[in-house]
Design an enzyme around this catalytic site. Sequence first.
Site, short mmCIF file in Angstrom:
data_model
loop_
_atom_site.label_atom_id
_atom_site.label_comp_id
_atom_site.label_asym_id
_atom_site.label_seq_id
_atom_site.Cartn_x
_atom_site.Cartn_y
_atom_site.Cartn_z
N HIS A 87 -1.55 -12.60 14.78
CA HIS A 87 -0.70 -11.68 14.85
C HIS A 87 -0.11 -11.80 16.30
CE1 HIS A 87 -1.75 -10.46 10.94
NE2 HIS A 87 -2.48 -9.61 11.28
N ASP A 125 -4.05 -7.70 7.73
CA ASP A 125 -5.39 -7.81 8.43
C ASP A 125 -6.52 -7.54 7.66
OD1 ASP A 125 -5.32 -5.03 7.25
OD2 ASP A 125 -4.80 -4.14 9.09
N ASP A 170 -1.18 -4.96 3.85
CA ASP A 170 -1.22 -5.27 5.44
C ASP A 170 -1.93 -6.48 5.78
OD1 ASP A 170 0.38 -2.84 5.72
OD2 ASP A 170 -1.37 -1.75 6.37
N GLU A 190 0.83 -1.22 0.09
CA GLU A 190 0.10 -0.01 -0.10
C GLU A 190 0.87 1.00 0.11
OE1 GLU A 190 -2.56 -2.39 3.07
OE2 GLU A 190 -0.44 -2.32 2.49
N GLU A 241 -8.64 -5.34 6.19
CA GLU A 241 -8.44 -4.33 5.27
C GLU A 241 -7.50 -4.67 4.26
OE1 GLU A 241 -10.34 -0.90 4.14
OE2 GLU A 241 -10.84 -2.08 5.97
N TYR A 263 3.57 -5.39 13.13
CA TYR A 263 2.44 -4.51 12.74
C TYR A 263 1.53 -4.10 13.93
CZ TYR A 263 -1.69 -3.80 9.77
OH TYR A 263 -2.68 -3.18 9.10
N ARG A 312 -1.43 -3.22 14.18
CA ARG A 312 -3.07 -3.29 14.42
C ARG A 312 -3.35 -4.71 14.76
NH1 ARG A 312 -2.65 -0.01 9.60
NH2 ARG A 312 -3.68 2.11 10.08
#
Length: 686
Positions: free
Chosen positions: A348, A84, A82, A9, A86, A302, A304
């Site tokens: 995670h 997750d 990423d 991203e 999203e 990461y 999140r």
Amino acid sequence: MAKNLVIVESPTKAKTIGKILGRNYKVVASVGHLRDLPKSKMGIDIENNFEPQYINVRGKGDIIKSIKKEAKNSDNVFLATDPDREGEAISWHISNLLGMDQNSKNRVEFNEITKDTVKKSIKEPRTIDMSLVDAQQARRVLDRLVGYEISPILWKKVKSGLSAGRVQSVALRLLCEREKEIRDFKPQEYWTISAKHEKEGMEFESSFYGFYENGKEKKLDIKTKQGVDKVISKLDRNGFKVEDVKTGTKKRNPYPPFTTSTLQQDANKRLNFSASKTMTLAQQLYEGISIGKEGNVGLISYMRTDSTRISSGTISDSLKYIQENYGKEFASKGNPYGKNKKGAQDAHEAIRPSSMMRNPKSIERYLSSDQYKLYNLIWSRTLASQMTPAKYKTTSVIINNNNFIFKINGNVEAFKGFTKVYPINDTNVIIPEIKKGEVLKTMDILSDQHFTKPKARFTEASLVKTLEEDGIGRPSTYASIISSLIKRNYVELKQKRFFTTDLGENVNSFLLKYFDEIINEKFTAQMESDLDRIADDELDWKKIVSDFYKDFDKQLKNAKKDDDNFKVEPEKTGEKCPECGHDLVIKHGRNGKFIGCSNFPDCTFTKVILKKIGVNCPKCGGNIIEKVSKRGKVFYGCDNYPKCDFALWDKPIDEKCPKCGSILIHKKNRNVDEIRCSNENCDFKK
């Protein structure tokens, strides 16, 4: 030509990963989503089982064209967005744009952006996880339905330009309910009694507790001055006899490593960072910082996550560092935080440094002041999680005075343990050695009147904690929720605490009347649980949306047909418009409050709200005021403008430079916090 294309991203992330993978890989950035729901309309076909109508994001045409060209000329394409939901959805959208086989193994995850992790992960691609994609689609569609269906009714009944988010509205409700509690609170009087003692030159206090009844302790709460006088009249100043002394030890265990939520909370409490600022800085640390010869390196995992698990490598490195730098007695013998907490989303790890051997001081010169502060917080918390508990010696003293009970509690740190690295607010309460049976020398007996206080207003930290505990939304969304509430003037942040505005309370009243069933904590928490079950492939996302919409549609129809008015009358300034004679009122714009004509849009007169800072203009003697530029940046200028053009970007203070006589300024940004001379040719600083 590179044989392999890797799509991420962020340009920063692309740069870091590109240097790690080398010349056979071309790493490019999508710069966020390439496909999304349209902004100009709902974009959901409600009649066709809530099918989303995705379009290419406006302004991303050149990026899409470039990525398609690179993909066509590459042997392999890896989607490394990423790790997750999203990120999974972004990868899925990109694969659709590129016409990729949905069953091919091209999805790559980097929990941390380090050489070993990136090279290992690129060799272990998997297929896109459609359960994660569906969970993201469900959230996106639910949020779009709520936002786009309720907002037009809000514009009509409250004020134009407002919005109502599915989770944002629950957060607003919590804040409004707390405000009402505070407003309705009736203080209750109560009194305390204490005795001042002295022994061996040390002064200390005992506190009244109650009395003995049939040989048993009974607590007595004193509500009035008469009650205090009654107790004190029966006390003997020379009769404070020690009934019992108990000594012991207690320990405080280290905190677990950071999750997204606890990082936001601690950064707010310890560093005074907003949730938004914390997440921005954490993103920078994750994506990569140039640290000398090592080049761009991702400094943390990461950011999140709601897991407290950390890898075995991080644990062993932490224990090694602790033993070498603090001693074996500070290193834990087990693994207190090596597993995920129950129900944690995804697999995670917690937020931790990518290398525990990279201590904050060793890389401080490569980081901005704020980046360093956050990295130091994360590193310290991770290291402390693998340390031994802090230990305290405790002393509990019970005193009898004519059958009335007074107590003393002593608390002294015996071993720092994890607090050596991660300090906490425990304070020592030191008392002299006291023996059972002795009579304490008493200098005075005091009483104090108090009144109960309402619950405190939420801070960012306490709001984030409450949202997480109630299962409302995801910690990764809290920063944007809080920013939206402030931006839309539903709440104001004063002295780190949230105050609801009239507008926010009217919006909440409207939502409570018509949409109470969907903006309450239980419903929102249940929806979050359903989204987790979609991600685990246990529920169909379109059925969840369909079930939600059946009741929501009825509520929408009720809200539309009622004539109730929730409009907020603007605050009058007491002045008249110099151009048309109508009242001037306080308005809210993109850059904050300003004064405008109540006859808008027929009259467009506006003026700034003068915010004096208590400093006189060195040029003409006028008042220096805080202003906002057209781009929303705060600066300081003379209120006699345009006659006087004195202006500064940095806040002036009411003090002259001892070297040249110019006014001093407070220079404060992410790298600097100092008092210096406003004269660029003068080098005075303090």
